[in-house]
Design a protein around this motif. Sequence first.
Motif, PDB file in Angstrom:
ATOM      1  N   ALA A   1       5.022   9.094 -12.835  1.00  0.00           N
ATOM      2  CA  ALA A   1       4.202   7.901 -12.938  1.00  0.00           C
ATOM      3  C   ALA A   1       4.998   6.731 -13.500  1.00  0.00           C
ATOM      4  CB  ALA A   1       2.985   8.156 -13.801  1.00  0.00           C
TER       5      ALA A   1
ATOM      6  N   ASN B   1       2.364   5.493  -8.719  1.00  0.00           N
ATOM      7  CA  ASN B   1       1.194   6.303  -9.049  1.00  0.00           C
ATOM      8  C   ASN B   1       0.319   5.514 -10.018  1.00  0.00           C
ATOM      9  OD1 ASN B   1       1.761   8.820  -7.617  1.00  0.00           O
ATOM     10  ND2 ASN B   1       3.512   8.994  -8.997  1.00  0.00           N
TER      11      ASN B   1
ATOM     12  N   GLY C   1      -2.923   4.936 -12.351  1.00  0.00           N
ATOM     13  CA  GLY C   1      -3.921   5.675 -13.124  1.00  0.00           C
ATOM     14  C   GLY C   1      -4.208   4.958 -14.426  1.00  0.00           C
TER      15      GLY C   1
ATOM     16  N   THR D   1      -4.334  10.222 -11.387  1.00  0.00           N
ATOM     17  CA  THR D   1      -3.557   9.156 -10.765  1.00  0.00           C
ATOM     18  C   THR D   1      -3.683   9.268  -9.250  1.00  0.00           C
ATOM     19  OG1 THR D   1      -1.528  10.496 -10.704  1.00  0.00           O
ATOM     20  CG2 THR D   1      -1.875   9.112 -12.660  1.00  0.00           C
TER      21      THR D   1
ATOM     22  N   TYR E   1       2.315  -0.796 -10.441  1.00  0.00           N
ATOM     23  CA  TYR E   1       1.966   0.016 -11.609  1.00  0.00           C
ATOM     24  C   TYR E   1       0.717  -0.548 -12.281  1.00  0.00           C
ATOM     25  CZ  TYR E   1       3.501  -3.524 -14.945  1.00  0.00           C
ATOM     26  OH  TYR E   1       3.609  -4.684 -15.684  1.00  0.00           O
TER      27      TYR E   1
END
Length: 199
Positions: free
Chosen positions: A1, A48, A50, A103, A150
Amino acid sequence: ADIQPVKQQDAALYGMLSFGDDNLFGDVRFTGNIGVRYVSTKVRSSGNIGVGTRQSLGIADDFGVRCAQGTNPQTGATVIPGGVCLLGPDGYAALQNFADGSTRYEQVENNYDYILPSLNLKFGLSNDVIVRFAASKVLTRPDNAYIRNYFTAGLDSSGNLTASAGAPDLLPATAWQFDATAEWYFAAVGSLTFNAFYK
């Protein structure tokens, strides 16, 4: 991530036409060029995405523990926590459920094309005086740090929910710039120059 690959492909074409005349308007010498640049860019930014976990947001404890009232040891006054505690028990529980640590992989493509013209002119008014003029449209692409894909959430020192994110769909900054220069060569090793510009 923590890794957000950014792939960028750039292509450009440039054409220029030069011209001049030694007897423009009498004894005025004249040279110049006009050009155009075509640029094409393809950007692919992946990551990713999340919201994080309860632990990373500092909301692992239940509302009654995280938001328990305290007492100021100096004044004896009751201290009520702020930040996420202001959401109330239901809002706090909803935030806990939202911060499940999941995620999703997301890839964003951003393609753009620009046409950038330019013009340069030079006038020899005499053997000692030269006047120049230039105009062009320029482009500056966003730094890769800004187009990473991100999302990061957290709590500040007061317990307020904060977040930061990249913007993979950012477009370049463009600007028109103009320059005018007058040069007077009053001696073999001396000159006086006046320059004005606008951007």
